[in-house]
Scaffold this motif. Structure first.
Motif, PDB file in Angstrom:
ATOM      1  N   UNK A 112       0.838  -1.202   0.000  1.00  9.49           N
ATOM      2  CA  UNK A 112       0.000   0.000   0.000  1.00  9.49           C
ATOM      3  C   UNK A 112       0.870   1.247   0.000  1.00  9.49           C
ATOM      4  N   UNK A 113       0.263   2.388  -0.311  1.00  7.24           N
ATOM      5  CA  UNK A 113       0.994   3.649  -0.280  1.00  7.24           C
ATOM      6  C   UNK A 113       1.501   3.935   1.137  1.00  7.24           C
ATOM      7  N   UNK A 114       0.680   3.605   2.125  1.00 13.89           N
ATOM      8  CA  UNK A 114       1.093   3.834   3.520  1.00 13.89           C
ATOM      9  C   UNK A 114       2.332   3.005   3.866  1.00 13.89           C
ATOM     10  N   UNK A 115       2.408   1.783   3.343  1.00 11.48           N
ATOM     11  CA  UNK A 115       3.567   0.929   3.604  1.00 11.48           C
ATOM     12  C   UNK A 115       4.818   1.519   2.963  1.00 11.48           C
ATOM     13  N   UNK A 116       4.680   2.054   1.762  1.00  8.50           N
ATOM     14  CA  UNK A 116       5.815   2.676   1.078  1.00  8.50           C
ATOM     15  C   UNK A 116       6.336   3.862   1.886  1.00  8.50           C
ATOM     16  N   UNK A 117       5.423   4.698   2.374  1.00  5.75           N
ATOM     17  CA  UNK A 117       5.828   5.877   3.155  1.00  5.75           C
ATOM     18  C   UNK A 117       6.475   5.448   4.471  1.00  5.75           C
ATOM     19  N   UNK A 118       5.900   4.435   5.135  1.00  4.85           N
ATOM     20  CA  UNK A 118       6.487   3.960   6.392  1.00  4.85           C
ATOM     21  C   UNK A 118       7.885   3.398   6.163  1.00  4.85           C
ATOM     22  N   UNK A 119       8.069   2.700   5.047  1.00  8.41           N
ATOM     23  CA  UNK A 119       9.389   2.154   4.735  1.00  8.41           C
ATOM     24  C   UNK A 119      10.393   3.270   4.497  1.00  8.41           C
ATOM     25  N   UNK A 120       9.990   4.298   3.774  1.00 11.05           N
ATOM     26  CA  UNK A 120      10.872   5.438   3.519  1.00 11.05           C
ATOM     27  C   UNK A 120      11.298   6.084   4.836  1.00 11.05           C
ATOM     28  N   UNK A 121      10.357   6.241   5.746  1.00 13.00           N
ATOM     29  CA  UNK A 121      10.677   6.872   7.037  1.00 13.00           C
ATOM     30  C   UNK A 121      11.577   5.980   7.880  1.00 13.00           C
ATOM     31  N   UNK A 122      11.335   4.663   7.843  1.00 10.53           N
ATOM     32  CA  UNK A 122      12.193   3.752   8.601  1.00 10.53           C
ATOM     33  C   UNK A 122      13.625   3.780   8.068  1.00 10.53           C
ATOM     34  N   UNK A 123      13.776   4.000   6.775  1.00 10.93           N
ATOM     35  CA  UNK A 123      15.104   4.075   6.175  1.00 10.93           C
ATOM     36  C   UNK A 123      15.780   5.417   6.419  1.00 10.93           C
ATOM     37  N   UNK A 124      15.055   6.345   7.061  1.00 13.31           N
ATOM     38  CA  UNK A 124      15.679   7.602   7.454  1.00 13.31           C
ATOM     39  C   UNK A 124      15.281   8.818   6.644  1.00 13.31           C
ATOM     40  N   UNK A 125      14.277   8.675   5.766  1.00 13.82           N
ATOM     41  CA  UNK A 125      13.865   9.790   4.909  1.00 13.82           C
ATOM     42  C   UNK A 125      12.528  10.348   5.398  1.00 13.82           C
ATOM     43  N   UNK A 126      12.369  11.681   5.430  1.00 11.24           N
ATOM     44  CA  UNK A 126      11.123  12.279   5.935  1.00 11.24           C
ATOM     45  C   UNK A 126       9.882  11.810   5.188  1.00 11.24           C
ATOM     46  N   UNK A 127      10.040  11.540   3.888  1.00 11.94           N
ATOM     47  CA  UNK A 127       8.899  11.110   3.081  1.00 11.94           C
ATOM     48  C   UNK A 127       9.351  10.428   1.806  1.00 11.94           C
ATOM     49  N   UNK A 128       8.391  10.020   0.990  1.00 12.74           N
ATOM     50  CA  UNK A 128       8.735   9.283  -0.223  1.00 12.74           C
ATOM     51  C   UNK A 128       9.488  10.150  -1.223  1.00 12.74           C
ATOM     52  N   UNK A 129       9.179  11.451  -1.265  1.00 14.60           N
ATOM     53  CA  UNK A 129       9.889  12.346  -2.190  1.00 14.60           C
ATOM     54  C   UNK A 129      11.390  12.319  -1.925  1.00 14.60           C
ATOM     55  N   UNK A 130      11.765  12.345  -0.638  1.00 19.05           N
ATOM     56  CA  UNK A 130      13.186  12.334  -0.280  1.00 19.05           C
ATOM     57  C   UNK A 130      13.834  10.993  -0.647  1.00 19.05           C
ATOM     58  N   UNK A 131      13.073   9.915  -0.494  1.00 16.49           N
ATOM     59  CA  UNK A 131      13.590   8.607  -0.878  1.00 16.49           C
ATOM     60  C   UNK A 131      13.818   8.541  -2.376  1.00 16.49           C
ATOM     61  N   UNK A 132      12.904   9.097  -3.174  1.00 15.28           N
ATOM     62  CA  UNK A 132      13.071   9.092  -4.631  1.00 15.28           C
ATOM     63  C   UNK A 132      14.335   9.849  -5.047  1.00 15.28           C
ATOM     64  N   UNK A 133      14.598  10.980  -4.374  1.00 13.96           N
ATOM     65  CA  UNK A 133      15.818  11.738  -4.687  1.00 13.96           C
ATOM     66  C   UNK A 133      17.062  10.897  -4.382  1.00 13.96           C
ATOM     67  N   UNK A 134      17.027  10.167  -3.268  1.00 14.24           N
ATOM     68  CA  UNK A 134      18.162   9.315  -2.912  1.00 14.24           C
ATOM     69  C   UNK A 134      18.321   8.179  -3.913  1.00 14.24           C
ATOM     70  N   UNK A 135      17.208   7.641  -4.374  1.00  9.94           N
ATOM     71  CA  UNK A 135      17.257   6.562  -5.375  1.00  9.94           C
ATOM     72  C   UNK A 135      17.866   7.067  -6.680  1.00  9.94           C
ATOM     73  N   UNK A 136      17.504   8.265  -7.076  1.00  9.29           N
ATOM     74  CA  UNK A 136      18.072   8.836  -8.299  1.00  9.29           C
ATOM     75  C   UNK A 136      19.577   9.031  -8.150  1.00  9.29           C
ATOM     76  N   UNK A 137      20.009   9.499  -6.973  1.00  5.45           N
ATOM     77  CA  UNK A 137      21.436   9.674  -6.726  1.00  5.45           C
ATOM     78  C   UNK A 137      22.176   8.351  -6.717  1.00  5.45           C
ATOM     79  N   UNK A 138      21.566   7.333  -6.111  1.00  2.78           N
ATOM     80  CA  UNK A 138      22.190   6.014  -6.072  1.00  2.78           C
ATOM     81  C   UNK A 138      22.292   5.418  -7.458  1.00  2.78           C
ATOM     82  N   UNK A 139      21.255   5.610  -8.276  1.00  2.00           N
ATOM     83  CA  UNK A 139      21.283   5.098  -9.649  1.00  2.00           C
ATOM     84  C   UNK A 139      22.388   5.765 -10.456  1.00  2.00           C
ATOM     85  N   UNK A 140      22.539   7.075 -10.296  1.00  2.00           N
ATOM     86  CA  UNK A 140      23.603   7.789 -11.011  1.00  2.00           C
ATOM     87  C   UNK A 140      24.976   7.284 -10.579  1.00  2.00           C
TER      88      UNK A 140
END
Length: 315
Positions: free
Chosen positions: A74-102
């Motif tokens: 669910x969307x709530x699970x995605x957001x909770x996972x992002x926060x558990x990984x240390x990101x305030x929200x999913x937007x911040x996780x996406x930015x980190x994913x883009x950086x990791x991919x680069x």
């Protein structure tokens, strides 16, 4: 002859961030966070974490709804996972994913396997162990919460007394920390006997510090003295690979170590020791910086007292 004091204190480096601030993990920390926290996640959160670690570029292109559909969550699970990984929200996780991919597309050599076979040539064993320990150090550094570290440093630097608890391989790490702190003039004791650990913890009070070192986070012989110290009002610190483990109930500050992959020929005692030693060194250097005026002369005095033992004997 080189001066060990100048080698260790070559200037005052910036101290960790003050307690109360929040740091977003850099992209390089993402894979390390997934490896460390995955065992404590629900199965649905594990699917999200594994997806972003396995395909950061693909997931960076997905909306929160898209990632939820991809992982069957669910969307709530995605957001909770992002926060558990240390990101305030999913937007911040996406930015980190883009950086990791680069970073992954920049031509870095692919990771080699560190599985050691019984018939591996000794040269391969050396290469695999060296690579694995390098990765363990990188993961630990990337995942270490510098706010928690800064708070632990501040407590230890002003402590009347520091007790350190660890058994098995963790006791060796505890002894390493104790002898380092002793050499800069602090009162520190490492306890590997669980009975002595508890009887010493009973003597602690506010202004003292207790450090528990347990990779699993569930070692009863380490948790018990930490609980006693916690109840007596001491500031408590846990160095563990399982920040959600039972030890966290009695820890004011948690310093997380990397959870390296174990194998038949590389058990947990080996895979955890490297990351524990890095955390211990970070804690020690932070304390030494804070107490520089007294630490530098104490270290110089201990070096001078032992110098004759390192010189050739004359007849």
């Amino acid at each position: 002859m080189t001066n060990p004091v100048k080698e260790i204190f070559s200037g005052e480096a910036p101290l960790p961030a003050a307690p109360g601030t929040r740091e977003v993990p850099p992209p390089a920390a993402l894979a390390a966070k997934v490896r460390t926290l995955s065992p404590s996640m629900t199965r649905s959160m594990q699917r999200v974490a594994e997806a972003v670690a396995d395909d950061p570029a693909g997931c960076a292109a997905l909306t929160v709804t898209g990632l939820a559909e991809l992982t069957g969550t669910s969307e709530a699970t995605v957001v909770r996972t992002a926060r558990l990984l240390g990101y305030p929200g999913y937007r911040d996780l996406r930015l980190a994913l883009a950086g990791l991919a680069a970073h992954q597309e920049s031509g870095r050599a692919p990771a080699l396997t560190t599985d050691i076979a019984v018939d591996d040539p000794i040269g391969d064993v050396v290469a695999k162990l060296a690579y694995d320990e390098q990765q363990t150090l990188a993961d630990t550094a990337a995942g270490l919460d510098t706010v928690q570290l800064g708070a632990a440093v501040a407590a230890a630097a002003t402590a009347r007394r520091i007790d350190i608890y660890g058994v098995g391989a963790s006791s060796l790490v505890g002894m390493d920390l104790a002898q380092k702190l002793l050499r800069i003039g602090l009162i520190a004791h490492a306890h590997s006997d669980p009975h002595l650990a508890v009887t010493n913890a009973v003597q602690l009070r506010s202004g003292d510090v207790a450090v528990a070192i347990t990779h699993s986070g569930s070692t009863g012989d380490v948790i018990e003295p930490l609980r006693v110290a916690f109840d007596r009002g001491a500031t408590t610190i846990a160095i563990t690979g399982r920040p959600d483990g039972p030890v966290s109930q009695y820890a004011d500050h948690i310093l997380t170590t990397s959870t390296a992959r174990e194998s038949e020929l590389r058990p947990a005692a080996m895979s955890s020791r490297t990351s524990q030693l890095l955390v211990v060194d970070c804690l020690f250097i932070g304390v030494a910086q804070r107490t520089y005026e007294s630490a530098a002369p104490a270290l110089a005095a201990s070096y001078e007292a032992l110098a004759h033992r390192h010189s050739p004997r004359t007849r």
